[in-house]
Write an enzyme that holds these catalytic residues in place. Structure first.
Site, PDB file in Angstrom:
ATOM      1  N   HIS A 421     -11.073   9.101 -57.766  1.00  0.00           N
ATOM      2  CA  HIS A 421     -10.140   8.155 -58.389  1.00  0.00           C
ATOM      3  C   HIS A 421      -9.976   6.883 -57.562  1.00  0.00           C
ATOM      4  O   HIS A 421     -10.032   5.768 -58.090  1.00  0.00           O
ATOM      5  CB  HIS A 421      -8.776   8.831 -58.590  1.00  0.00           C
ATOM      6  CG  HIS A 421      -7.739   7.892 -59.101  1.00  0.00           C
ATOM      7  ND1 HIS A 421      -6.875   7.221 -58.266  1.00  0.00           N
ATOM      8  CD2 HIS A 421      -7.463   7.460 -60.356  1.00  0.00           C
ATOM      9  CE1 HIS A 421      -6.104   6.435 -58.981  1.00  0.00           C
ATOM     10  NE2 HIS A 421      -6.430   6.570 -60.254  1.00  0.00           N
ATOM     11  N   CYS A 752     -44.714 -10.966 -41.377  1.00  0.00           N
ATOM     12  CA  CYS A 752     -43.449 -10.224 -41.420  1.00  0.00           C
ATOM     13  C   CYS A 752     -42.715 -10.320 -40.084  1.00  0.00           C
ATOM     14  O   CYS A 752     -41.717  -9.647 -39.878  1.00  0.00           O
ATOM     15  CB  CYS A 752     -43.702  -8.753 -41.779  1.00  0.00           C
ATOM     16  SG  CYS A 752     -44.750  -7.883 -40.596  1.00  0.00           S
TER      17      CYS A 752
END
Length: 804
Positions: A421, A752
């Site tokens: 919740h 990279c």
């Protein structure tokens, strides 16, 4: 029309357009029961007590006027005022009797349902279904009550009346006021649905979208033992699974993430006492097992896809497994109301500008940051003390807490997972939330100043003091598309979904090291030699991490596959280049059990690392586990977008030896579209680029190591750090040379290394040299893309040199 026919409607007579009659839950259940049965989706049968019945009840008893009078001086900002008014309304409803004609209709339909399931009085769930719930921009989650294991005529009628009263819970009143709904424009329908015996099996919640990032190509599935109320309330930390939808649809088995939850409690039927259900502890051996099999996970995920396709929108579903028949069922489905409503062209990043002592950790919900004074509240009776902007710290929340949740600076709970919740409501409210901390109510004190950060990945961190942070907002619609491919460097699977929204052409470097370090933590050789280990302490460490795995090697394979799979799925079908493990010996020694297998080297930077490890006896069998993990990603998960890259490959002979082992383990270059790249980070890679081109599909320049080995310095050494510079002319000549050679051999070439992320001018140099792709750190993608676009534009229109 016969009045009686309007009072109760069977599920098979309801459709999704019947929300005004039967409310969101019931209309959706009826739709699925009618339309999806032939597609294999199982829904327990039942009936709806209609909104017409509710309105008749209020009118005939005079309750409508009574309720209006009670709420005439309502002030939802005053929690005491709200609690008093809410209680009076509920008491007024519960005092009245349901009209006799309505009682008869409910009982008649209950008997019919019982007969269908072969019982005199069958067990049912009695659920509230409001006529305004499950709207695309308002979830109304948990606003009304659900009653489980209800049996018998008297119990059904009592539960029905309590459902009607629950339209006026404090949180429902407050929520309607906030959303601007009139209390009498909304009515309540009741769903009476055959119970699934998940009390002796398992249940959970499932989303057809990632609840944290809004990534649309994954099903997020959670599960616990027993009835599902515990997962919604956040009383139990559940098992969690991610399943990749596009490859699932192609017939693969892409369970790309599996995380075991503690599952301490189980809600079961209560055979004695006033309450129809109760919680009991779960035995330790069951807690260490997943509550679903892989086949069940995949079946539920397929149902999620069917339900989403049927409704044409992202869905939030509840599932249950019957312990008597072992059959799975969907017991609820509603639209997802947070991530599906987000503007995908807006990228909002919360960035912490400073750090301090970490006081508490848990699971982060969302990616925001909140700071303020702590208010520890142990139960709902203390909520009137709460002040706007405070940090709510509690055991767990339920819908009764919503009046103060909406004014909290952040929410921190001891219990709960990412579908509880507190998590659902905080997402809707846009409030940072950290769940499942276990001990926040003990460690944090009322009045203490803290910062709750959900911006650093899956782990939510509570820092001491009020820290500075900034919110960076980017309009992705104005980011230019470049000819040079812009890829990303990634290592963290948990952030892959979130980072996939940054404009990109895939992943140029996915590092295995992070996955091994964070998700596996154990040296692969220690897992291979597990049975030979005599050190009891070491064995216990391994046992604690590899819970649920008898075969310790399989643990390594599965966890590495899942980590790579999360990244591969996040960017599918774009290329994701995975670099094989490139730890140095000193880094491998730091893994659990690593000291027994790793030599001590004076300079690990240029020692036993990369390709040279993979074919040597001291690591070869561990490398085969890496190969099996990557084979699983491509063959079982169906992520054919995964390319493999070999790091620190010093010679042609090494490249061939490594590929031979890979082929023996199902990773043959060219087979099933597999491409194998090599890192270009050693001068020999540049000098022999023509020969390397014969055995590899492409190159990725590692500028960090290429700089260190071109300039002859140790990049870990502070003494010579002032000389280390990727922009040195010698390094740039190396890079220019290898780009030319790759182009001449029709091989792909990218970079990279760190340099283009740190220096935009270096990225522009690479574009001038004609590089195919540049892989950047996620936080530099947007600013560097703008620089690359600028350079590409300049190359289209070269400026003429002015005469002196």
């Amino acid at each position: 029309m016969d009045k009686k026919k309007l009072l109760v409607i069977q599920f098979d007579q309801l459709r999704i357009g019947d929300v005004p009659i039967a409310g969101g839950k019931n209309a959706s259940l009826g739709e699925m029961y009618r339309e999806l049965k032939n597609k294999g989706v199982k829904v327990p049968n039942g009936f709806a007590v209609t909104a017409f019945a509710y309105r008749s009840f209020l009118e005939e008893t005079g309750l409508k006027q009574k309720i209006k009078s009670i709420l005439s001086d309502l002030n939802t900002k005053d929690t005491r005022n709200l609690m008093t008014r809410g209680k009076k309304v509920r008491q007024a409803i519960l005092k009245e009797e349901l009209p006799l004609y309505l009682q008869k209709e409910i009982v008649k339909n209950y008997k019919r349902l019982s007969a269908e399931y072969g019982d005199k009085y069958t067990d049912v769930a009695v659920r509230s279904s409001a006529t305004a719930e499950d709207l695309p921009d308002a979830s109304f989650a948990g606003q009304q009550e659900t009653y489980l294991n209800i049996r018998g005529e008297k119990a059904i009628l009592e539960a029905s009346k309590h459902c009607f009263a629950s339209l006026f819970t404090d949180r429902a009143i407050s929520y309607r006021e906030d959303k601007g709904f009139d209390h009498f424009s909304i009515a309540l329908s009741i769903g009476v649905q055959k119970m699934v015996r998940s009390d002796i099996s398992s249940s959970g919640v499932m989303f057809s979208i990632d609840t944290e990032s809004g990534f649309k190509d994954a099903v997020f599935l959670t599960g616990i033992y027993g009835l599902g109320e515990n997962i919604v309330q956040g009383a139990v930390n559940p098992d969690e699974f991610y399943i990749h939808k596009p490859t699932l649809k192609k017939g693969f088995k892409p369970i790309i993430s599996k995380k075991i939850g503690d599952k301490r409690l189980r809600m079961v039927y209560n055979t004695s006492g006033p309450n129809p259900v109760k919680n009991i502890p779960v035995p330790d051996f069951m807690r260490k097992q997943f509550c679903l099999t892989d086949a069940e996970i995949l079946k539920l995920a397929k149902w999620a896809v069917i339900i989403e396709d049927h409704y044409g929108k992202a869905m939030d579903m509840e599932w249950a497994k019957d312990g008597k028949t072992n059959q799975l069922f969907i017991v609820q489905a509603r639209p997802e109301t947070v991530q599906s409503q987000k503007d995908q062209n807006k990228l909002e990043e919360y960035i912490l500008k400073e750090k301090s002592e970490i006081l508490v950790t848990g699971q982060s919900v969302g990616a925001r940051i909140g700071a303020g004074k702590v208010r520890v509240i142990k139960n709902v009776s203390g909520i009137h003390k709460f002040k706007k902007g405070e940090i709510l710290v509690t055991e767990m929340t339920d819908p009764d807490w919503e009046p103060i949740m909406k004014i909290a600076g952040a929410i921190i709970t001891n219990k709960g997972g990412r579908t509880c919740h507190a998590a659902i409501i905080s997402r809707e409210l846009g409030i940072p939330c950290i769940v499942g901390t276990n001990d926040s109510t003990e460690k944090l004190k009322t009045g203490q100043m803290v910062t709750a950060s959900c911006s650093e990945g899956e782990v939510g961190l509570v820092y001491k003091g009020k820290l500075k942070y900034k919110i960076k907002s980017t309009d992705l619609g104005v980011i230019p598309k470049t000819k040079t491919k812009i890829m990303m460097n990634l290592g963290t699977p948990e952030q892959a979904f979130e980072q996939s929204f940054i404009p990109n052409d895939g992943v140029g470097l996915a590092r295995e090291e992070f996955i091994i370090n964070s998700h596996i933590r154990i040296h692969p050789k220690a897992l291979i030699d597990y049975k030979k280990i005599k050190d009891a302490g070491l064995k216990k460490q391994i046992d604690d991490i590899t819970v649920g795995y008898k075969d310790k090697k399989q643990f390594f394979i599965d966890k590495l596959a899942e980590g790579v799979g999360m990244i591969g799925a996040a960017f599918y079908p774009k290329d994701v280049i995975v670099r094989l493990s490139d730890f140095k010996t000193n880094e491998y020694r730091n893994l659990i059990g690593g000291e027994a297998y790793e030599p001590e080297e004076d300079n690990p930077m240029i020692g036993w690392r990369g390709a040279s490890r993979y074919y040597k006896e001291g690591y070869k069998d561990a490398f085969e586990l890496e190969c099996k993990a990557l084979k699983k990603v491509r063959s079982e998960f169906g992520l054919k977008n995964i390319k493999i890259m070999i790091p620190f490959c010093r010679t042609i002979e090494e490249g061939k030896k490594v590929q031979q082992i890979m082929a023996k383990n199902g990773l043959r270059r060219g087979s099933d579209g597999l491409e194998i790249y090599v890192m270009c980070e050693i001068p020999s890679n540049v000098i022999l680029a023509d020969q390397f081109s014969e055995i590899f599909d492409g190159f990725s320049i590692g500028s960090n190591d290429l700089t260190q080995l071109t300039l002859g310095l140790d990049r870990d050494s502070e003494i010579v750090s002032d000389i280390y510079d990727e922009r040195n002319e010698a390094v740039k000549i190396m890079i220019s040379t290898v780009i030319d050679k790759a182009k001449n051999n029709n091989k792909k070439i990218g970079i990279c290394g760190q340099a283009p992320s740190d220096f935009p001018d270096f990225a522009q140099f690479l574009v001038r040299e004609g590089i195919d792709s540049i892989s950047l750190n996620p936080d530099t993608v947007i600013k560097t893309t703008l620089k690359i676009a600028e350079q590409e534009e300049a190359m289209k229109h070269p400026k003429k040199k002015k005469r002196k």
